[in-house]
Design a protein around this motif. Structure first.
Motif, mmCIF file in Angstrom:
data_model
loop_
_atom_site.group_PDB
_atom_site.id
_atom_site.type_symbol
_atom_site.label_atom_id
_atom_site.label_comp_id
_atom_site.label_asym_id
_atom_site.label_seq_id
_atom_site.Cartn_x
_atom_site.Cartn_y
_atom_site.Cartn_z
ATOM 1 N N SER A 131 0.846 -1.206 0.000
ATOM 2 C CA SER A 131 0.000 0.000 0.000
ATOM 3 C C SER A 131 0.873 1.244 0.000
ATOM 4 N N GLN B 279 -7.781 0.501 -0.260
ATOM 5 C CA GLN B 279 -8.024 -0.762 0.436
ATOM 6 C C GLN B 279 -9.295 -0.688 1.289
ATOM 7 N N ASP C 38 -5.729 -1.185 -4.685
ATOM 8 C CA ASP C 38 -5.247 -1.873 -3.491
ATOM 9 C C ASP C 38 -6.242 -2.954 -3.107
#
Ligand SMILES: Nc1ncnc2c1ncn2[C@@H]1O[C@H](COP(=O)(O)OP(=O)(O)OP(=O)(O)O)[C@@H](O)[C@H]1O
Ligand SMILES: [Mg+2]
Lengths: 550, 224
Positions: free
Chosen positions: B45, B88, B162
């Motif tokens: 990330s 994410q 992500d």
């Protein structure tokens, strides 16, 4: 070389309007305070030796006693009440849990003249006693004294300690206290051995707020004829017209406050309000039985009566006698309008600056940003009288610099234009109360975090537009409560308004105080009730915000 | 043409800790789809955030479309890098509906082009009929699809994702994967995405890089 290039790059990264407004905000707040400190370097004038000889020591001592005794008593009362609410169940507990905030709606100066009059020879208490045929020595009723001032401060400021301690105990202390109870400790032992020590950070936090309020106060001590540092500044300023020495006094006072802040850090230890174990279970209250059950209720009732119901009731009675006369005089409308417009103007600036700086510091995320946030909230710990002196010296300095411009504009040779304007009051309020607005905005930003802003920027929207499209709608609630709380603080404020208001400019606070000082206490009731009513809103807002957090 | 060129990138979250990314170099050509794999916490990330401009490297250089976006003297802010990102944790705007979320990055298009594009995206991620819901009224998988649609809508030259499929069930995943590959190839978008799923890699990626070892290991796609 590389280092320097990188520094320049990081500066450019944040170089936008937001940064410059943030720096401006920091300058507005810091300059007056620095101006005060700078005065220490100058040679003192002839009044100074007189001041140090006849005033300084007594005034410092009185201030210290006042803070010390009020501190001890507010801690006692606040913590006992907090422990009662958090750890026990008794009739009306839920009501008292909330109602104990109410004394905060009465600014101590209003409490001071209300009780001062009630206990006077012609006041409610003594006349009632006399009508019942009880005659007591006048000395018993001497509230206009050091003890009286400590009583007033304690009754109207203890909720600061209570507020922080009770929520700390409710949320964080379960495991410790239940352990102690299981070990069969007596209730007194649980209180002294467990409750007091573990709530130390909360207590210190609360009592620090109390100390700031006491040090900043002018209304109570002046009305009761007690000489403190703040009254010393007032009398040097208005009694001797010696602003130079007043500034010097303020400087020493400020150094004292900074030391006090350092002490608070030390006492609180390195931890903040959160406890040390990870097992922070909420505390389950135990049911009181027998006498103590009703005893607890009676005790809460007594505290609430003395610190809220009786003074407000008395004010209502007086207001009933005078409301026609007070409301009909045209200047009541005018001072209400004055109060609202000054508070509104200052609040608008405060919220604007708070938003800009809070938004800037959260993306900077470095020590510079942290320092900026510190500066913005600095004013809360500086008493109003000191802020006033600092602002005044900056404005007078500016007027001196602008004198050629004034005379060119045909306004005379050495007029005071800026330093007689409303601007001075507004700037002083910005310095003193930005902390209130800033803290709310910061909490709002903390709750939403950075991710929405990042998502928006990844979609091609710049920092400023992102703020309006994403951040602003998401922090609306925090912004609103911050605005309200700040507004109300300003409406209640007394010493700054007394010192800096333009000639013939009255606010509700200054007027009610003036009525009281002029022995027209009954006329002070209506504006006082106004102020209390407005403050009541802030308690409700705080309560609602608290409920949302939980 | 190289769309991303990373040269000797080093980054740390705090000066006291070890570098999360240490002397990392890597490049991608236009239209490539590259998977990033590696164990949790190895800095995947973080790499995406550095390319996006959400973090600033300690040293090293990143070029996007042959323009330097960050080195020791330059920093191009994220909104001007032409990079899209699927987060994410989705980061859907809670105060906007699904349609408004997707439309958010389309401020340069005309009104009609905008609504056409929103419609197209909604259909791609199979969310037709939910345009007027708010994010909190959606399931985790549905939110993830909105996040995907929102990032794809402005057709960024470089798309960073992500773990974009972590919350989808197998059938939906397969459907979206194949369609996504088509869309990316048609629009000539370059895509770098983080995944833990070997099937994602097989179905979508031209190649993968494995992070965690000091030097990223690259593997070519075995073209069939
Ligand atoms: N904001 C932050 N501050 C400090 N350290 C961080 C921060 N974000 C991540 N880290 C640390 O940096 C390292 C890399 O984090 P990163 O989020 O890039 O991992 P990741 O490869 O994406 O892991 P995952 O597969 O679990 O998402 C981790 O060790 C993490 O603890
Ligand atoms: Mg990750």
């Amino acid at each position: 070389m590389q280092q320097l290039a990188r520094l320049l790059r990081d500066f450019k990264k944040h170089n936008n309007g937001w940064l410059w407004i943030s720096l401006l905000a920091a300058a507005i707040i810091l300059l007056p305070l620095l101006a005060i400190l700078a005065s220490v370097g100058k040679a003192p004038n002839e009044n100074w030796s007189h001041i140090t000889e006849y005033m300084l020591k007594d005034y410092v001592l009185q201030s210290v006693w006042l803070v010390l005794f009020t501190g001890i008593l507010t801690v006692l009362l606040g913590v006992i009440l907090a422990w009662l609410m958090a750890g026990h169940d008794f009739p009306l507990r839920k009501f008292f849990r909330w109602a104990m905030y109410l004394p905060l709606t009465i600014p101590p100066y209003i409490g001071a003249y209300t009780y001062g009059n009630m206990f006077s020879y012609t006041g409610t208490v003594q006349t009632t006693l006399r009508s019942m045929g009880i005659k007591l020595d006048q000395a018993y009723f001497d509230i206009m004294s050091m003890q009286g001032a400590v009583f007033i401060f304690t009754m109207f400021l203890f909720p600061y300690v209570y507020m922080i301690t009770v929520s700390f105990l409710e949320k964080q202390s379960g495991s410790y206290i239940e352990n102690a109870r299981l070990l069969g400790r007596t209730p007194v032992a649980v209180f002294t051995r467990v409750v007091l020590p573990i709530s130390r950070p909360a207590i210190v936090g609360g009592v620090t707020l109390v100390a700031f309020e006491v040090l900043s106060d002018y209304g109570v001590v002046n009305y009761y004829g007690i000489q403190t540092f703040t009254t010393a500044i007032f009398s040097t300023w208005f009694g001797m017209y010696d602003i130079e020495s007043a500034t010097r006094l303020a400087a020493f006072f400020m150094i004292g406050i900074v030391s006090l802040l350092a002490l608070e850090r030390l006492l609180r230890g390195h931890r903040k309000f959160s406890a040390t174990t990870s097992k922070n279970s909420p505390l389950a209250p135990i049911r009181l039985k027998g006498i103590s059950r009703w005893g607890a209720t009676a005790f809460c009732l007594l505290v609430l009566a003395v610190s809220f119901v009786i003074p407000v009731g008395q004010l209502f009675v007086w207001a009933g006698w005078t409301y026609e006369e007070v409301l009909l005089t045209s200047d009541f409308l005018e001072m209400t309008f004055n109060t609202i417009s000054v508070a509104f103007l200052a609040t608008a600036f405060i919220m604007l600056l708070s938003i800009v700086v809070a938004n800037m510091t959260r993306i900077m995320n470095n020590s510079f940003g942290a320092a900026l946030a510190k500066v913005l909230t600095l004013g809360y710990s500086i008493p109003g009288a000191i802020v006033a002196i600092g602002v005044l010296s900056i404005f007078i300095w500016a007027d001196e610099r602008l004198a050629p411009l004034y005379s060119w504009m045909g306004r005379g040779d050495a007029p005071l234009i800026l330093s007689l304007s409303l601007g001075m009051m507004v700037v002083a309020y910005i310095i003193r109360f930005t902390a209130t607005g800033y803290n709310s905005v910061e909490v709002g930003f903390e709750k939403i975090g950075l991710k929405y802003m990042e998502a928006s920027r990844m979609l091609g929207i710049g920092f400023t537009r992102t703020f309006f499209k994403v951040d602003l709608p998401l922090i609306k609630g925090a912004l609103l409560s911050g605005t309200l709380l700040t507004f109300i603080e300003i409406v209640k404020e007394l010493p700054l308004a007394l010192l800096l208001r333009p000639f013939n400019f009255d606010t509700l606070a200054t007027k009610s105080y003036q009525y009281a000082s002029d022995e027209r206490i009954f006329s002070a009731a209506v504006p006082s009730l106004f102020i209390i009513a407005v403050s009541l809103i802030s308690i409700i807002v705080l309560h609602q915000a608290g409920k949302r957090v939980v | 043409m190289s769309i991303v060129a990373i040269n000797k990138l080093t980054f740390t979250y705090s000066s006291k800790k070890l570098c999360v990314i240490d002397d990392f170099s890597f490049s991608m050509n236009k239209g490539e789809i590259v998977g990033v794999v590696g164990e949790s916490g190895c800095g995947k990330s973080t790499l995406l955030r550095l390319i996006a401009g959400l973090e600033t490297p300690l040293s090293g250089k990143i070029d996007i479309s042959e323009v330097t976006v960050v080195d020791s003297r330059t920093f191009v802010p994220p909104e001007r890098r032409g990079v899209g990102m699927v987060f994410q944790d989705y980061a859907l705007f809670p105060h906007l509906t699904v349609a408004k979320n997707i439309e958010f990055g389309l401020h340069r298009l005309s009104r009609s082009a905008r609504s056409a594009r929103v419609k197209e995206m909604v259909e791609l991620v199979a969310l037709a009929g939910m345009e007027n819901r708010y994010p909190h009224e959606l399931s985790g998988g549905q939110q993830q699809r909105v996040a995907l649609a929102r990032a794809l809508a402005p057709k960024p030259t470089l798309l960073l994702m992500d773990e974009p499929f972590s919350n989808l069930d197998a059938a939906l995943k397969a459907a979206i994967r194949s369609e996504l590959r088509e869309i990316l190839k048609k629009a000539e978008m370059t895509c770098l995405f983080v995944t833990h799923d070997q099937q994602d890699v097989d179905a979508l990626c031209d190649r993968t890089i494995k992070m965690g070892e000091r030097i990223a290991v690259q593997s070519e796609r075995i073209s069939s």
